[in-house]
Design a protein around this motif. Structure first.
Motif, mmCIF file in Angstrom:
data_model
loop_
_atom_site.group_PDB
_atom_site.id
_atom_site.type_symbol
_atom_site.label_atom_id
_atom_site.label_comp_id
_atom_site.label_asym_id
_atom_site.label_seq_id
_atom_site.Cartn_x
_atom_site.Cartn_y
_atom_site.Cartn_z
ATOM 1 N N LYS A 8 0.831 -1.212 0.000
ATOM 2 C CA LYS A 8 0.000 0.000 0.000
ATOM 3 C C LYS A 8 0.863 1.258 0.000
ATOM 4 C CE LYS A 8 -3.875 2.144 2.381
ATOM 5 N NZ LYS A 8 -4.888 1.973 3.444
ATOM 6 N N ARG A 11 2.574 1.785 -3.381
ATOM 7 C CA ARG A 11 1.591 2.233 -4.376
ATOM 8 C C ARG A 11 1.247 3.699 -4.143
ATOM 9 N NH1 ARG A 11 -3.394 3.195 -3.945
ATOM 10 N NH2 ARG A 11 -3.728 2.033 -2.022
ATOM 11 N N THR A 17 -3.572 4.448 -7.977
ATOM 12 C CA THR A 17 -4.774 3.926 -7.328
ATOM 13 C C THR A 17 -4.740 2.402 -7.320
ATOM 14 O OG1 THR A 17 -6.074 3.787 -9.367
ATOM 15 C CG2 THR A 17 -6.129 5.901 -8.175
ATOM 16 N N GLN A 18 -5.587 1.821 -6.505
ATOM 17 C CA GLN A 18 -5.711 0.363 -6.495
ATOM 18 C C GLN A 18 -6.186 -0.125 -7.859
ATOM 19 O OE1 GLN A 18 -8.370 -0.213 -3.159
ATOM 20 N NE2 GLN A 18 -6.657 -0.665 -1.790
ATOM 21 N N GLU A 29 -9.608 -4.946 -9.001
ATOM 22 C CA GLU A 29 -9.407 -3.965 -7.938
ATOM 23 C C GLU A 29 -9.713 -4.595 -6.578
ATOM 24 O OE1 GLU A 29 -10.831 0.569 -6.712
ATOM 25 O OE2 GLU A 29 -11.696 -0.395 -8.468
ATOM 26 N N VAL A 32 -6.695 -6.467 -5.292
ATOM 27 C CA VAL A 32 -5.689 -5.557 -4.748
ATOM 28 C C VAL A 32 -6.120 -5.064 -3.366
ATOM 29 C CG1 VAL A 32 -4.518 -3.332 -5.061
ATOM 30 C CG2 VAL A 32 -4.794 -4.883 -7.006
ATOM 31 N N GLN A 33 -7.388 -4.743 -3.214
ATOM 32 C CA GLN A 33 -7.896 -4.313 -1.907
ATOM 33 C C GLN A 33 -7.667 -5.399 -0.864
ATOM 34 O OE1 GLN A 33 -11.998 -3.485 -2.780
ATOM 35 N NE2 GLN A 33 -11.573 -1.432 -3.571
ATOM 36 N N GLU A 36 -3.985 -5.610 0.079
ATOM 37 C CA GLU A 36 -3.563 -4.485 0.923
ATOM 38 C C GLU A 36 -4.159 -4.538 2.322
ATOM 39 O OE1 GLU A 36 -4.025 -0.676 -0.965
ATOM 40 O OE2 GLU A 36 -2.504 -1.131 -2.478
#
Length: 69
Positions: A8, A11, A17-18, A29, A32-33, A36
């Motif tokens: 995180k 990035r 952004t994610q 997305e 990725v969330q 993280e």
């Protein structure tokens, strides 16, 4: 710092952004969330893709400082 937080932070340091990261690494997305937030473990192959996308060594994301110096 945990691996998910290092992802995180790397990035965010790029103002990415994610959604941007997800597109680059070919994941959703939502994936990725989850990476993280530490909800799911990041597969090593995906971690390599993330490191490349974020222009950092995978050793940085794995927090192996003695090998990154």
């Amino acid at each position: 710092m945990a691996k998910n937080l290092r992802i995180k932070a790397a990035r965010a340091a790029l103002d990415m952004t994610q959604k941007d990261l997800a597109k680059i690494i070919g994941k959703t997305e939502s994936s990725v969330q989850k990476y993280e937030r530490g909800v799911v473990e990041v597969p090593l192959s995906v971690l390599c893709d993330i490191a490349n996308a974020l222009h950092v060594s995978i050793l940085v994301l794995l927090d192996i400082p003695h090998l990154t110096q």
